[in-house]
Design an enzyme around this catalytic site. Structure first.
Site, short mmCIF file in Angstrom:
data_model
loop_
_atom_site.label_atom_id
_atom_site.label_comp_id
_atom_site.label_asym_id
_atom_site.label_seq_id
_atom_site.Cartn_x
_atom_site.Cartn_y
_atom_site.Cartn_z
CD GLU A 258 -1.95 2.13 1.86
OE1 GLU A 258 -1.53 3.11 1.19
OE2 GLU A 258 -2.23 2.18 3.07
CB CYS A 292 -1.51 6.89 1.54
SG CYS A 292 -0.12 6.37 2.49
#
Ligand code: SIN
Length: 486
Positions: A258, A292
Site C-alpha cells: 500500500e 496516503c
C-alpha cells in the site's frame, strides 16, 4: 500534560515484545522517541536487528503450527477480545498516539475506533473462509478446494496511522491463521507496543503476534530474506515498496504493498460548493495532510474556481494549529523536520513556477514542526506538488475547463490510490468513477476509509487490498485437492 494522563500506565512499554515476553534488547542500543509537538523525549525503545528478528521468526514458525490448526471460531474469539480491549482502553491509546504522532486527540480517538473495527471485522470474516467442491472431470475422482493460511507474515507499518495500519493487516492475518511479526515505524512504536500489551491480555498465544522495534532496514531485510516468512505486507512510500518487491524476488514472497498516492480532488462547475469545501477540508487536513489518501491536487473547473477558493480559504482560516492534546486543535505538528522541509520545498517550487500563495506558507512560532495550512492558486501543471505527494497541509489548486481535461490531468501521474470528485450530475458521477485510474474513488465524499471497503491502489500505488471481504484473502493460499479411487 503527558504520560501522567494515562489511566493504565502499563500500556506505555519501552521494551519490545517477542517470544511471549517483554525484552529490553541491548541496553546500549536504544532509539529515542520524540513528541513532535514539544520535541521532548517521550521514551526509548530497543533498536533490534538481525539476531532478534531471526529469533522472532523461529518463534513465529513454531506458533504457526498450533494457531493455524485451531478452529476459526477459537481464533475469532481471541481477536474479538483484543478489539474489545482496544475499545475499553480507547482514551489511553488515543493519548499515547497523540503524544508520539502529534495528531489531534479527536483524530486519535477516531483512529483507535478505526483500528479496533478491523479486529472486530476480521474476527467475523475468519469464520467465513469457505472452500469449494468442484464437479469432477472423472467418475472416480472428487475435487475440492481448500484455503490455507499463508504462514509467517512480516508487517511493516508507517508512523502516520500507528494503530490502524497494524490491525488492518494483523487482524486479517491472524483470522486467516497466520502468525505475525510487526515492525512499526521507529517514530511511533508506543502505539504498537500498547497493542501488544492488549493482545497478550486478550489471550493471543505466545509467538502469534510479536512486535520488534528498531530502524527499518535490518529488521525488514531479515524478514524479507527469510524463506520461513511467507508474506510481507507494507504500507509506506513507493520508493521503498519497489525495493521490497525487488528483494522479495529471491524467496518469491507474497506481497501486499500500500504505497504513496497523489490523489486528485476534482470539483466540477455543478458541484455543491459547500459540500465540496467540507470534503476538501476533511480530505486535505486530516492528520495535517499526512495520509496516503489525502487530496494532493485540487483540480477545479473554471466556472466555480474563484468561489471555491474563497469559501475554501475562509474555512481553512478557522483551523487552529497546535498541540494535539489541546481541545480545539484541528491540525497538529508534522512528524519531523524533514517533513517540514519537504513542505517548504514544494511551496517554494510552486511559487517559483507562478503559483499564487493565497494562505499560509510558513512555520508557526508555537513549535518547530507546526506549519500553517497553505493554499496556492494558479498552480502550474509542472509544479512538484502536482507531480508528487506533499504529505503536509498544502493545497495547490489548478483550473481546468472541460470534464475530459480534468480527468486527463487527474490520471496523469504514476500513482493511483485514491481520487475524489464533486458533482451533482449522476451520469457524470458514473463516468468519472469508471474513468479515474485509482483503486478508490470518493464521489461527493472526502473521507472514504472504513473497515468494510477494499483499501488499496493501482499503478505505482501498489497492489493488494486491505479491510473488507477481500482483505483476508491476502493471507490465504488456495489449494486444489484431487481425491481418486472412488
Ligand atoms: C494511509 O494513509 O495509509 C491510510 C489512511 C486511511 O486508512 O485512511
Amino acid at each position: 500534560m503527558s504520560l501522567e494522563l494515562l489511566r493504565r500506565k502499563d500500556l506505555f512499554r519501552q521494551d519490545a515484545f517477542w517470544g511471549g515476553a517483554w525484552k529490553p534488547g541491548n541496553p546500549d542500543l536504544k532509539i529515542e522517541v520524540l513528541n513532535p509537538a514539544t520535541l521532548g523525549i517521550l521514551g526509548r525503545v530497543p533498536s533490534l536487528g538481525q539476531k532478534e528478528t531471526l529469533e522472532a521468526i523461529q518463534i513465529s514458525v513454531h506458533a504457526f503450527r498450533d494457531w493455524s490448526a485451531r478452529p476459526a471460531k477459537e481464533r475469532s474469539i481471541l481477536i474479538r477480545t483484543w478489539s474489545d480491549l482496544m475499545k475499553k482502553n480507547r482514551e489511553d491509546l488515543a493519548i499515547l498516539m497523540t503524544l508520539e504522532q502529534g495528531k489531534p486527540l479527536n483524530e486519535s480517538r477516531a483512529e483507535i475506533d478505526y483500528a479496533a473495527s478491523f479486529l472486530e471485522w476480521f474476527s467475523e470474516e475468519g469464520k467465513r473462509v469457505y472452500g469449494d467442491l468442484i464437479p469432477s472431470h472423472r467418475r472416480d475422482t472428487r475435487i475440492e478446494v481448500i484455503k490455507e493460511a499463508v504462514g509467517v507474515c512480516g508487517i511493516l507499518t508507517p508512523w502516520n496511522f500507528p494503530s490502524s495500519m497494524i490491525t488492518r493487516k494483523a487482524g486479517a492475518a491472524l483470522a486467516a491463521g497466520c502468525t505475525v511479526i510487526g515492525k512499526p515505524s521507529e517514530l511511533t512504536p508506543f502505539s504498537a507496543l500498547a497493542l501488544a500489551v492488549l493482545a497478550q491480555e486478550a489471550g493471543i498465544p505466545e509467538g502469534v503476534f510479536q512486535v520488534l522495534t528498531g530502524y527499518p532496514e535490518e529488521i525488514a531485510n531479515t524478514l524479507i530474506d527469510s524463506s520461513d516468512v511467507r508474506k510481507i505486507s507494507f504500507t509506506g512510500s513507493t520508493r521503498v515498496g519497489k525495493l521490497i518487491m525487488e528483494r522479495s524476488a529471491k524467496t518469491l514472497k507474497r506481497l501486499s504493498l500500500e504505497l504513496g498516492g497523489n490523489a486528485p480532488f476534482l470539483v466540477f462547475d455543478d458541484a455543491d460548493l459547500e459540500e465540496a469545501v467540507k470534503g476538501a477540508i476533511l480530505s486535505k487536513f486530516r492528520n495535517a495532510g499526512q495520509t496516503c489518501v489525502c487530496a494532493n491536487r485540487f483540480l477545479v473547473q473554471k466556472g466555480i474556481y474563484q468561489d471555491f477558493i474563497s469559501l475554501f480559504s475562509e474555512s481553512v482560516l478557522k483551523l487552529k494549529v497546535g498541540n494535539g492534546l489541546e481541545k480545539d486543535t484541528a491540525i497538529g505538528p508534522l512528524i519531523s523536520e524533514m517533513a517540514v522541509q519537504k513542505v517548504e520545498s514544494h511551496i517554494q517550487d510552486a511559487i517559483d513556477r507562478g503559483g499564487k500563495l493565497q494562505l499560509g506558507g510558513n512555520r508557526l512560532e508555537s513549535g518547530k514542526l507546526f506549519f500553517s495550512p497553505t493554499i496556492i492558486s494558479e498552480i502550474s501543471e509542472d509544479s512538484l506538488s502536482m507531480r508528487e505527494e506533499v504529505f503536509g497541509p498544502v493545497a495547490p489548486i489548478y483550473q481546468f475547463k472541460t470534464m475530459e481535461e480534468g480527468i486527463e490531468i487527474a490520471n496523469s501521474t504514476p500513482s493511483g490510490l485514491a481520487s475524489y470528485a464533486f458533482t451533482k450530475d449522476y451520469r457524470k458521477m458514473q463516468f468519472i468513477a469508471e474513468n479515474l485510474q485509482a483503486g478508490m474513488v470518493g464521489i461527493n465524499e472526502g473521507l472514504i476509509s472504513t473497515e468494510q471497503v477494499p483499501f488499496g491502489g493501482l499503478k505505482e500505488s501498489g497492489f493488494g487490498r486491505e479491510g473488507s471481504k477481500y482483505g483476508i484473502h491476502e493471507y490465504l493460499n488456495v489449494k486444489y485437492v484431487c481425491i481418486g479411487g472412488f
